[in-house]
Design a protein around this motif. Structure first.
Motif, short mmCIF file in Angstrom:
data_model
loop_
_atom_site.label_atom_id
_atom_site.label_comp_id
_atom_site.label_asym_id
_atom_site.label_seq_id
_atom_site.Cartn_x
_atom_site.Cartn_y
_atom_site.Cartn_z
N ALA A 168 0.83 -1.21 0.00
CA ALA A 168 0.00 0.00 0.00
C ALA A 168 0.86 1.26 0.00
N LEU A 199 -2.68 4.62 -6.65
CA LEU A 199 -4.03 4.53 -6.05
C LEU A 199 -4.81 5.76 -6.49
N PHE A 230 -7.67 -1.47 -4.36
CA PHE A 230 -6.70 -2.31 -3.66
C PHE A 230 -7.26 -2.76 -2.32
#
Length: 653
Positions: free
Chosen positions: A586, A595, A601
């Motif tokens: 992440a 992102l 995700f």
């Protein structure tokens, strides 16, 4: 009908325990005549053997403390007096005597009794355990708490001689020896006896030195000595100490400030009861009682093979044969051991280090071939790590094999002595992830998070047993800093193994199923479940990609960026806690603008709770880390509602 027959047979074979049947608490035990306690101990031993034959669990240690358990509860006012069992795996007899007999056949089962002591389970468990060598520290804390609150209370800590190899035990004794806290330490010497008992004379001496007459004479002598010129004080003290230690041993404990009593036969109630009574009534100050016991006492197979019967699966009480489910695959532990042996045959700088777990880590097999290159340092994980660092600093290739849960105890050494100095210590982390019946104290859930924070640390997780072989080879070849690889408890998946591993490219993963729309990125042995979930997704009309990350540090950034840019959904899957692989993925995605709203995700990991003991399969299901959980997460991330997910599940079975 067959079930009824089996139940009748079990009832018929259940041991007869007429005296134990009257004991529902230690208060009931204390009401019995002393002459009945021998029979009670025999019945307690039979009950424990029968119970563990049904559930599996720790056997030898508990059998070794049956008489000691009976004696402690007979003499001390538990639970007002605090009784702490170090590690806790020897506490099954204690559980039976403290109101938990009706649940003893749920040991280590889902929603059943813990295999260790646990505060939430009973008021008779004042301190939870699982790891070793904590009892004296906790006991001293309780003794001080009693003193501060004006309570008259005995605190008893029972610690095995194996646990005395850990520095924490001596730190606590050093602290306690400088205080007058009411602490009683019982050293359960059940392996290599420090000073073996010598029968009746030893028992007599133990009663003598623990009794009020001798202690009174000792205090009188101290008073007289104080009136003498100071030059005589130290010789007088040493003379008394030498005279007592000449017959009983224990000089080390005396030097730490403990009044030493023993050794005594830990299976002889006629010896235990009067000594414990004397110590109970002795007044202030720390006391150590040295009892000698035999692991597996009273059960032939366990006496003859202490290691084999330390922890058991279900077994036949008559033959001792353990019932183990057949497997077509070797255990990860045995695969690691074989792979390390192959590497060591080709590199004489490879050495192996374990902290009192040679069998558990597979290094007993390594030691059979390379005894001079195998080092068991005892229950001393801190020392194991720094010892390995010292060897690495001077040119050896140490493989430090420690359970994930136990490496937690040496985190400062990993940081300070290994990582900061960039020393090439190889950490083999066995029992990574869920460990089933051993529960939260032994779960290896945190290594990815606590090692992942360290600069320069290389982290790998094996997807299967063949990958583990390659990771052993990778670690052997890696000489530029610390490296660790994790693998789970239990057996592999049964794939063909290479004779010897091939070093992997550091920081590079692999695609194992090429597809589109959904990408599943697995770290570790959840890969097989990820592939099974992908097949189910394919049956629904999707064509998922599945990748094996292999490395958490360094990340394969090229692979992750490719997956993020070419798929709508990216799932990371790992058998470790928050802060691990998913968190690193992440962070990479966020820092690199991946992102951006197009990519969805979702990290799948062990929930942020201490998971109670159950089967590993139950744990995976509850965490959503089995194929069904991965499938549900993928569909949910794609935007399917619950009804649609159920319909999809019905379609694919």
């Amino acid at each position: 009908m067959a079930d009824d027959h089996d139940k009748d047979k079990q009832l018929a074979e259940k041991p007869q325990t007429p005296l134990l049947d009257t004991v529902n608490s230690p208060a009931d035990l204390r009401a019995l005549p002393r002459e009945d306690l021998r029979q009670l101990a025999d019945e307690l031993r039979a009950e424990m053997i029968d119970a563990v034959s049904v559930t599996g669990g720790h056997l030898g240690a508990g059998l070794g403390v049956v008489e000691l358990t009976v004696a402690i509860h007979a003499v001390f006012d538990t639970p007002h007096d605090r009784l702490i069992w170090d590690v806790g795996h020897q506490a099954y007899p204690h559980k039976i005597l403290t109101g938990r007999r009706d649940r003893i056949r749920t040991l280590r089962q889902k929603d059943g009794l813990s295999g260790f002591t646990r505060r939430a389970e009973s008021e008779y468990d004042p301190f939870g355990a699982g790891h070793s060598s904590t009892s004296i520290s906790a006991g001293l804390g309780m003794a001080v708490a009693a003193e501060q609150q004006g309570l008259k209370r005995n605190v008893i800590a029972v610690i095995g001689d194996g646990a005395m190899s850990a520095g924490m035990a001596y730190e606590a004794m050093n602290n306690a020896g400088a205080m007058d806290a009411r602490l009683i330490v019982i050293l359960n010497d059940n392996d290599m006896s420090i000073a073996p008992p010598t029968g009746a004379m030893s028992a007599y001496l133990a009663r003598l030195v623990s009794g009020p007459v001798y202690r009174g004479m000792r205090e009188t002598a101290k008073t007289i000595a104080k009136k003498l010129p100071s030059v005589f004080h130290e010789p007088a003290r040493r003379t008394e100490e030498f005279a007592r230690s000449f017959f009983t041993g224990g000089t080390l404990f005396e030097e730490l400030g403990f009044y030493y009593v023993g050794p005594i036969d830990g299976h002889n109630l006629d010896h235990l009861l009067p000594v414990l009574t004397n110590v109970r009534d002795a007044g202030e100050g720390p006391i150590l009682i040295h009892v000698v016991t035999k692991k597996g006492k009273g059960y032939g197979p366990a006496e003859d093979s202490a290691d084999k019967y330390h922890g058991v699966s279900k077994f036949n009480v008559i033959t001792g044969a353990q019932a183990k489910a057949p497997s077509n695959a070797p255990s990860y532990t045995s695969v690691f051991a074989k792979a390390l042996i192959e590497e060591a045959k080709n590199d004489d700088r490879i050495v192996a280090v374990t902290a009192a777990m040679p069998t558990g880590t597979g290094l007993d097999k390594f030691a059979e071939i390379f005894p001079a290159r195998t080092f068991d340092v005892g229950i001393a994980e801190q020392h194991a790590v720094t010892f390995s660092a010292g060897m690495a600093a001077d040119g050896l290739k140490p493989f430090c094999a420690i359970y994930s849960t136990f490496l937690q105890r040496a985190y400062d050494q990993v940081v300070h002595d290994v990582a900061i100095q960039s020393l090439p210590v190889r950490f083999a982390l066995d029992r990574a992830g869920y460990v089933g019946a051993d529960g939260p104290t032994h779960a290896g859930n945190y290594d990815a998070a606590y090692l992942g924070a360290l600069p320069g640390m290389v982290l790998m997780a094996a997807a299967d047993e063949a990958e583990l072989v390659h990771m052993v080879a990778t670690a052997a070849a890696h000489d530029t800093g610390p490296i660790a690889f994790r693998y789970p408890r239990g057996d592999g998946i049964g794939i063909e193994l290479p004779e010897r591993g091939t070093p992997l490219a550091i920081g590079k993963g692999r695609i194992v199923r090429e597809g589109s729309t959904i990408a599943i990125l697995s770290y570790g042995t959840r890969l097989a479940e990820a592939l099974a979930a992908a097949e189910r997704l394919a049956a629904l009309g999707f064509n998922p990609t599945v990748a094996d990350a292999r490395f958490m540090k360094p990340l394969d950034e090229e692979l992750i960026a490719r997956l993020a840019q070419s798929h709508e959904v990216l799932l990371s899957v790992e058998e470790s806690a928050i802060g691990g692989f998913g968190s690193h993925v992440a962070t990479f995605l966020a820092r690199n603008g991946l992102l951006d709203g197009k990519l969805k995700f979702r990290p799948l990991m062990i929930p942020d709770v201490f998971t109670e003991h159950a089967s590993q399969a139950d744990m995976y299901a509850a965490a959503g880390l089995d194929r069904a959980g991965i499938l549900a997460a993928a569909l949910d991330t794609l935007g399917y509602d619950e009804a649609a997910m159920h319909a999809a599940a019905d379609r694919i079975g």
